[in-house]
Design an enzyme around this catalytic site. Structure first.
Site, PDB file in Angstrom:
ATOM      1  N   TYR A 122      29.434  20.437  29.142  1.00  0.00           N
ATOM      2  CA  TYR A 122      29.571  22.066  29.365  1.00  0.00           C
ATOM      3  C   TYR A 122      28.380  22.535  29.958  1.00  0.00           C
ATOM      4  CZ  TYR A 122      30.812  27.089  29.097  1.00  0.00           C
ATOM      5  OH  TYR A 122      30.847  28.245  29.400  1.00  0.00           O
TER       6      TYR A 122
ATOM      7  N   SER B 167      27.160  30.993  32.290  1.00  0.00           N
ATOM      8  CA  SER B 167      27.139  31.001  30.845  1.00  0.00           C
ATOM      9  C   SER B 167      25.679  31.077  30.541  1.00  0.00           C
ATOM     10  CB  SER B 167      27.861  29.812  30.249  1.00  0.00           C
ATOM     11  OG  SER B 167      27.379  29.724  28.881  1.00  0.00           O
TER      12      SER B 167
HETATM   13  N1  LIG Z   1      33.870  33.484  26.287  1.00  0.00           N
HETATM   14  C1  LIG Z   1      32.656  33.327  26.199  1.00  0.00           C
HETATM   15  O1  LIG Z   1      32.040  33.030  25.263  1.00  0.00           O
HETATM   16  C2  LIG Z   1      31.939  32.602  27.758  1.00  0.00           C
HETATM   17  C3  LIG Z   1      30.699  32.488  27.524  1.00  0.00           C
HETATM   18  C4  LIG Z   1      30.049  32.024  28.770  1.00  0.00           C
HETATM   19  C5  LIG Z   1      30.646  31.750  29.719  1.00  0.00           C
HETATM   20  N2  LIG Z   1      31.793  31.897  29.929  1.00  0.00           N
HETATM   21  C6  LIG Z   1      32.664  31.643  31.045  1.00  0.00           C
HETATM   22  O2  LIG Z   1      33.652  32.673  31.324  1.00  0.00           O
HETATM   23  C7  LIG Z   1      34.494  31.955  32.314  1.00  0.00           C
HETATM   24  C8  LIG Z   1      36.029  32.591  31.646  1.00  0.00           C
HETATM   25  O3  LIG Z   1      36.227  32.024  30.584  1.00  0.00           O
HETATM   26  P1  LIG Z   1      36.692  32.933  29.304  1.00  0.00           P
HETATM   27  O4  LIG Z   1      35.873  33.145  28.257  1.00  0.00           O
HETATM   28  O5  LIG Z   1      37.377  34.112  29.610  1.00  0.00           O
HETATM   29  O6  LIG Z   1      37.855  31.837  28.726  1.00  0.00           O
HETATM   30  P2  LIG Z   1      39.732  31.984  28.737  1.00  0.00           P
HETATM   31  O7  LIG Z   1      39.874  33.283  28.023  1.00  0.00           O
HETATM   32  O8  LIG Z   1      39.917  30.686  28.098  1.00  0.00           O
HETATM   33  O9  LIG Z   1      39.782  32.037  30.437  1.00  0.00           O
HETATM   34  C9  LIG Z   1      39.683  30.713  31.235  1.00  0.00           C
HETATM   35  C10 LIG Z   1      40.386  31.412  32.381  1.00  0.00           C
HETATM   36  O10 LIG Z   1      40.356  30.163  33.289  1.00  0.00           O
HETATM   37  C11 LIG Z   1      41.508  29.807  33.793  1.00  0.00           C
HETATM   38  N3  LIG Z   1      41.867  28.112  34.190  1.00  0.00           N
HETATM   39  C12 LIG Z   1      41.382  27.339  33.494  1.00  0.00           C
HETATM   40  N4  LIG Z   1      41.531  25.898  34.034  1.00  0.00           N
HETATM   41  C13 LIG Z   1      42.157  26.764  35.313  1.00  0.00           C
HETATM   42  C14 LIG Z   1      42.303  25.878  36.355  1.00  0.00           C
HETATM   43  N5  LIG Z   1      42.540  24.533  36.550  1.00  0.00           N
HETATM   44  N6  LIG Z   1      42.802  26.667  37.555  1.00  0.00           N
HETATM   45  C15 LIG Z   1      42.732  27.989  37.582  1.00  0.00           C
HETATM   46  N7  LIG Z   1      42.401  28.876  36.469  1.00  0.00           N
HETATM   47  C16 LIG Z   1      42.098  28.064  35.486  1.00  0.00           C
HETATM   48  C17 LIG Z   1      42.528  30.111  32.534  1.00  0.00           C
HETATM   49  O11 LIG Z   1      43.712  30.437  33.303  1.00  0.00           O
HETATM   50  P3  LIG Z   1      45.215  29.354  33.319  1.00  0.00           P
HETATM   51  O12 LIG Z   1      45.060  28.626  31.889  1.00  0.00           O
HETATM   52  O13 LIG Z   1      46.245  30.494  33.367  1.00  0.00           O
HETATM   53  O14 LIG Z   1      45.142  28.526  34.535  1.00  0.00           O
HETATM   54  C18 LIG Z   1      41.813  31.475  32.160  1.00  0.00           C
HETATM   55  O15 LIG Z   1      42.440  32.494  32.888  1.00  0.00           O
HETATM   56  C19 LIG Z   1      34.640  30.679  32.164  1.00  0.00           C
HETATM   57  O16 LIG Z   1      33.730  30.136  33.346  1.00  0.00           O
HETATM   58  C20 LIG Z   1      33.432  30.545  30.925  1.00  0.00           C
HETATM   59  O17 LIG Z   1      32.866  29.206  31.030  1.00  0.00           O
HETATM   60  C21 LIG Z   1      32.662  32.386  28.644  1.00  0.00           C
END
Ligand SMILES: NC(=O)c1ccc[n+]([C@@H]2O[C@H](COP(=O)([O-])OP(=O)(O)OC[C@H]3O[C@@H](n4cnc5c(N)ncnc54)[C@H](OP(=O)(O)O)[C@@H]3O)[C@@H](O)[C@H]2O)c1
Length: 247
Positions: free
Chosen positions: A155, A142
């Site tokens: 975080y 991130s």
């Molecule tokens: N969106 C942003 O603005 C942003 C910015 C910077 C970084 N990121 C990073 O991008 C990554 C993906 O996040 P996203 O933004 O796509 O959010 P998201 O739509 O909430 O996706 C998060 C994913 O993580 C999975 N997850 C959560 N806990 C888990 C566990 N215990 N075991 C297996 N899977 C798990 C969820 O799947 P299930 O609930 O089905 O398990 C979901 O598929 C994260 O690492 C986040 O920190 C996102």
């Protein structure tokens, strides 16, 4: 895209947001994708969609906090696709809060998923990469891997940790194993849903999570890192919305 077609790519947290976008994009480029997450129905729908579009995808239930499940996920991928080329540690959550709200359970969950989950992914895939002396880790951090502000303390600390783990790993492994971090800015996904404080959630969505990148933008950055020749290791990619200036 060169060097993506035919590669076997395992993705954690592939049931929504960035993980789902990576699965769809990499499969459209000809990769064979293996999807892990806890919500199986979501994964099955994505796999069906990818298959209907001529791609190759499989999925398995995965909780990244459980090292044995991570091992099973890698074994399942190897059994079905016979090899593993890229392992993407993507699963994560972001329940932002002030330290003095003492949301200790949420701190633990972030540490368990965002840090320990990544370590479990490395522990599961690295033995295979070392055996064939080839492979690539892509760890989704991130902009919070280099920036911290009020409510993002825990975080950001988990993402700082993943950046450190990635750079240490890069130096420890052989010259044929690549380690990449991709650091997204604000991106469309379900991430803000993990914020438990309703006021903070509203503020995050309405003030900070505006001008969002489509998740496909991060998927394209990941595809770029995968597509480089084996002797080119793209170590870090930071991808922000152009209008995101302050963090
Ligand atoms: N969106 C942003 O603005 C942003 C910015 C910077 C970084 N990121 C990073 O991008 C990554 C993906 O996040 P996203 O933004 O796509 O959010 P998201 O739509 O909430 O996706 C998060 C994913 O993580 C999975 N997850 C959560 N806990 C888990 C566990 N215990 N075991 C297996 N899977 C798990 C969820 O799947 P299930 O609930 O089905 O398990 C979901 O598929 C994260 O690492 C986040 O920190 C996102």
């Amino acid at each position: 895209m060169e060097n993506v077609k035919g590669k076997v790519i395992a993705i954690t947290g592939a049931s929504s947001g960035i993980g789902e976008a990576m699965a769809r994009h990499l499969a459209a480029l000809g990769a064979k994708v293996s999807l892990g997450a806890r919500r199986m129905e979501r994964l099955e729908d994505i796999v069906e969609d990818i298959s209907n579009n001529g791609g190759q995808a499989i999925c398995k239930k995965l909780d990244v906090t459980q090292p044995d499940e991570m091992k099973d996920f890698v074994e399942f991928t190897l059994e079905r696709f016979k090899t593993l080329d890229v392992f993407i540690n993507n699963a994560g959550l972001m329940p932002l809060s002030m330290i003095n709200a003492y949301k200790i359970e949420e701190w633990h969950r972030m540490i368990d998923v965002n840090i320990k989950g990544v370590l479990h992914g490395i522990a599961a895939a690295l033995p295979y990469f070392e055996e064939k002396d080839k492979g690539q880790f892509i760890n989704i951090t991130s902009v919070g891997d280099r920036w911290v502000g009020p409510t993002s303390t825990v975080y950001s600390s988990t993402k700082f940790a993943v950046r450190a783990i990635s750079d240490g790993l890069r130096q420890e492994v052989s010259d044929n194993i690549r380690v990449t971090i991709v650091a997204p800015g604000a991106t469309e996904s379900e991430l803000a849903e993990t914020i438990s404080d309703p006021e903070l959630k509203e503020m995050a969505i309405n003030q900070f999570r505006t001008n969002l990148l489509p998740a496909a933008a991060i998927a394209r950055a990941v595809a770029y890192a995968v597509s480089q020749p084996t002797d080119v290791d793209v170590n870090e990619l930071v991808v922000r919305p152009t209008a995101q200036k302050s963090f």
